[in-house]
Design a protein around this motif. Sequence first.
Motif, PDB file in Angstrom:
ATOM      1  N   SER A 252      62.967  55.007  31.316  1.00 22.83           N
ATOM      2  CA  SER A 252      61.626  55.191  31.491  1.00 22.83           C
ATOM      3  C   SER A 252      60.752  54.087  31.823  1.00 22.83           C
ATOM      4  N   PHE A 253      59.621  54.209  32.505  1.00 18.80           N
ATOM      5  CA  PHE A 253      58.947  53.210  33.018  1.00 18.80           C
ATOM      6  C   PHE A 253      58.211  52.409  31.687  1.00 18.80           C
ATOM      7  N   GLN A 254      58.227  50.897  31.747  1.00 17.19           N
ATOM      8  CA  GLN A 254      57.368  50.297  30.707  1.00 17.19           C
ATOM      9  C   GLN A 254      55.998  50.020  31.301  1.00 17.19           C
ATOM     10  N   LYS A 255      55.186  49.857  30.584  1.00 19.60           N
ATOM     11  CA  LYS A 255      53.814  49.553  30.864  1.00 19.60           C
ATOM     12  C   LYS A 255      53.417  48.292  30.338  1.00 19.60           C
ATOM     13  N   ILE A 256      52.197  47.799  31.189  1.00 20.68           N
ATOM     14  CA  ILE A 256      51.581  46.517  31.003  1.00 20.68           C
ATOM     15  C   ILE A 256      50.392  46.442  31.565  1.00 20.68           C
ATOM     16  N   THR A 257      49.256  45.942  31.115  1.00 21.96           N
ATOM     17  CA  THR A 257      47.962  46.069  31.380  1.00 21.96           C
ATOM     18  C   THR A 257      47.373  44.390  31.460  1.00 21.96           C
ATOM     19  N   VAL A 258      46.693  44.137  32.634  1.00 19.11           N
ATOM     20  CA  VAL A 258      45.985  43.063  32.770  1.00 19.11           C
ATOM     21  C   VAL A 258      44.640  43.360  33.244  1.00 19.11           C
ATOM     22  N   GLY A 259      43.605  42.917  32.363  1.00 27.07           N
ATOM     23  CA  GLY A 259      42.446  43.409  32.787  1.00 27.07           C
ATOM     24  C   GLY A 259      42.282  44.762  32.813  1.00 27.07           C
ATOM     25  N   GLN A 260      41.931  45.357  33.756  1.00 29.51           N
ATOM     26  CA  GLN A 260      41.826  46.883  33.832  1.00 29.51           C
ATOM     27  C   GLN A 260      43.021  47.352  34.962  1.00 29.51           C
ATOM     28  N   THR A 261      43.761  46.555  35.242  1.00 26.65           N
ATOM     29  CA  THR A 261      44.865  46.868  36.330  1.00 26.65           C
ATOM     30  C   THR A 261      46.204  47.348  35.201  1.00 26.65           C
ATOM     31  N   GLN A 262      46.617  48.462  35.497  1.00 29.85           N
ATOM     32  CA  GLN A 262      47.944  48.881  34.632  1.00 29.85           C
ATOM     33  C   GLN A 262      49.257  48.775  35.697  1.00 29.85           C
ATOM     34  N   TYR A 297      44.108  51.234  41.678  1.00 33.02           N
ATOM     35  CA  TYR A 297      45.264  52.035  41.649  1.00 33.02           C
ATOM     36  C   TYR A 297      45.874  51.537  40.311  1.00 33.02           C
ATOM     37  N   THR A 298      46.757  52.312  39.751  1.00 35.47           N
ATOM     38  CA  THR A 298      48.080  51.970  39.008  1.00 35.47           C
ATOM     39  C   THR A 298      48.999  51.650  39.862  1.00 35.47           C
ATOM     40  N   LEU A 299      49.692  50.521  39.575  1.00 37.87           N
ATOM     41  CA  LEU A 299      50.912  49.973  40.275  1.00 37.87           C
ATOM     42  C   LEU A 299      52.199  50.497  39.657  1.00 37.87           C
ATOM     43  N   GLN A 300      53.144  51.260  40.348  1.00 36.06           N
ATOM     44  CA  GLN A 300      54.202  51.733  39.730  1.00 36.06           C
ATOM     45  C   GLN A 300      55.449  51.071  40.511  1.00 36.06           C
ATOM     46  N   ILE A 301      56.297  50.115  39.708  1.00 35.61           N
ATOM     47  CA  ILE A 301      57.039  49.239  40.402  1.00 35.61           C
ATOM     48  C   ILE A 301      58.590  49.716  39.968  1.00 35.61           C
ATOM     49  N   THR A 302      59.379  49.813  40.798  1.00 31.39           N
ATOM     50  CA  THR A 302      60.849  50.147  40.599  1.00 31.39           C
ATOM     51  C   THR A 302      61.612  49.023  41.439  1.00 31.39           C
ATOM     52  N   ARG A 303      62.511  48.521  40.657  1.00 29.84           N
ATOM     53  CA  ARG A 303      63.555  47.437  41.253  1.00 29.84           C
ATOM     54  C   ARG A 303      64.860  48.196  41.342  1.00 29.84           C
ATOM     55  N   MET A 304      65.370  48.237  42.607  1.00 28.91           N
ATOM     56  CA  MET A 304      66.685  48.751  42.869  1.00 28.91           C
ATOM     57  C   MET A 304      67.471  47.703  43.689  1.00 28.91           C
ATOM     58  N   HIS A 305      68.846  47.712  43.378  1.00 22.95           N
ATOM     59  CA  HIS A 305      69.744  46.711  44.034  1.00 22.95           C
ATOM     60  C   HIS A 305      69.984  47.079  45.543  1.00 22.95           C
ATOM     61  N   SER A 306      69.794  48.317  45.928  1.00 27.87           N
ATOM     62  CA  SER A 306      69.964  48.775  47.137  1.00 27.87           C
ATOM     63  C   SER A 306      69.190  50.226  47.248  1.00 27.87           C
ATOM     64  N   ILE A 314      58.321  50.212  51.545  1.00 24.51           N
ATOM     65  CA  ILE A 314      57.922  49.440  50.318  1.00 24.51           C
ATOM     66  C   ILE A 314      56.990  49.869  49.415  1.00 24.51           C
ATOM     67  N   ILE A 315      55.742  50.494  50.107  1.00 24.47           N
ATOM     68  CA  ILE A 315      54.621  50.800  49.412  1.00 24.47           C
ATOM     69  C   ILE A 315      54.235  52.428  49.756  1.00 24.47           C
ATOM     70  N   VAL A 316      54.351  53.314  48.661  1.00 24.78           N
ATOM     71  CA  VAL A 316      54.000  54.789  48.752  1.00 24.78           C
ATOM     72  C   VAL A 316      52.800  54.940  48.301  1.00 24.78           C
ATOM     73  N   HIS A 317      51.969  55.674  48.846  1.00 26.15           N
ATOM     74  CA  HIS A 317      50.318  56.019  48.124  1.00 26.15           C
ATOM     75  C   HIS A 317      50.519  57.488  47.720  1.00 26.15           C
ATOM     76  N   HIS A 318      50.550  57.276  46.342  1.00 27.09           N
ATOM     77  CA  HIS A 318      50.608  58.660  45.817  1.00 27.09           C
ATOM     78  C   HIS A 318      49.523  59.038  44.797  1.00 27.09           C
ATOM     79  N   HIS A 319      48.569  60.012  45.178  1.00 27.34           N
ATOM     80  CA  HIS A 319      47.206  60.202  44.297  1.00 27.34           C
ATOM     81  C   HIS A 319      46.623  58.723  44.096  1.00 27.34           C
ATOM     82  N   ASN A 320      46.355  58.470  42.527  1.00 21.51           N
ATOM     83  CA  ASN A 320      45.987  57.146  42.296  1.00 21.51           C
ATOM     84  C   ASN A 320      46.741  56.195  41.841  1.00 21.51           C
ATOM     85  N   LYS A 321      48.242  56.098  42.166  1.00 24.06           N
ATOM     86  CA  LYS A 321      49.151  54.987  42.241  1.00 24.06           C
ATOM     87  C   LYS A 321      49.782  54.483  43.653  1.00 24.06           C
ATOM     88  N   LEU A 322      50.062  53.326  43.470  1.00 28.28           N
ATOM     89  CA  LEU A 322      50.903  52.809  44.591  1.00 28.28           C
ATOM     90  C   LEU A 322      52.089  52.651  44.044  1.00 28.28           C
TER      91      LEU A 322
END
Length: 390
Positions: A252-262, A297-306, A314-322
């Motif tokens: 599952s995704f972990q979350k972190i917030t800096v300022g108002q950016t999640q 936007y909320t950033l949703q970052i996934t790291r894959m090795h391949s 690299i970037i997919v715009h999905h509603h209020n998320k990048l």
Amino acid sequence: MDGEGTRMNGIIVRFWLQLLLRREQAVTLLVSFSVVILFNLIMNEGIAITYSVNLLFVAFFSLQIASIHNRNHTEPYIYISVFPNYRLITYQLYVSLILSFPLLLMMVGLLWKSFADVSLWNLVIIVFFTSFFSSMLGLLLGQVVKYHGLAFTFLIAFYLPIGLVSWSFNEKFRYISPVVNIFNPYLINWRNLFGLLGCSLLFYGLGTLLSSRRGGGKKSIIPWISTVLACSLLIGVWGYERLFNENVQTSSFQKITVGQTQVEYKGISSYQAKQFAALFETLYQVAKKKETHPVRYTLQITRMHSMSSFEPKIIVHHHNKLQINIYSNKLLEFNRGMDWASKWIDYILPQTPHLSNEQVNAFKRLKNDIIMEVREKNPGNVYTLQESES
């Protein structure tokens, strides 16, 4: 016995060096060194192609060593010698490294000049593994391919495309691409280096077993151990990548917030997630200060090795998320790797339609001013290099 072996090692190494010092060989090597030095000093090419050309000459020198008997009519000396093939290739590797040593220093200097703030230890490691790979590739071709010109053509066909194609192409061939770590030497891609090491050991084993020289200890256990170890390394790296990707997909995704950016993230460290969050937050605040009404936007970052597709988005715009797909260390490097601020600003400041040319140019200048101000602020110290912009 050890003393006798050492003495024989010295004899065979001196034999190759004496052949190399003959006039026609010395001229070839001198011209080769001159070409590669001039290429490094004069040609203003990208770091990947420059480094690839250097490795091409490392492989070429190894090919010269491995095929020097045919061109000097000294095959009988080698073919009737009692040395097993694996020892013969080892001696050739010694001479190849001696011959290429000035070039290896030049490659370290090239990387140090291009990445002055990177640990010198990182650069030495990269040069060592990639040069070892190139030397063993040249020795393999010298042992297996009878025609020197055909072997050299193969080297050119391998190294020039490797240096010229995009970084994403190299990521697809990361096990055999010697320039993958050039795209982010700050964070060494050990999977790539272990892949190069595995391929080098495989070249060593195949060079022994497939050599045109008859006999020569082909039944020895040494080349088989090298081949099995090489396959184990390559399978191990592939297995690690697959296991890592499966764990990321099911976690599952972990979350972190800096300022108002999640930021929602998985597969990367919390420190890396904070870097992305700090950069995006500063970009948003600078744009807001310019009274541009940026979109958050909320950033949703996934790291894959391949990645499955050849050129994944690299970037997919999905509603209020990048949604950000990280599949290369290059994408985790903010200096020369990926200019995330320039990528994100097109999303937080979308261009309205039906603008005049003057309005479009003014909007571009505004975006550029915002990006430059963000770089000066250097949020989260993501930019280790602060270069003056012309």
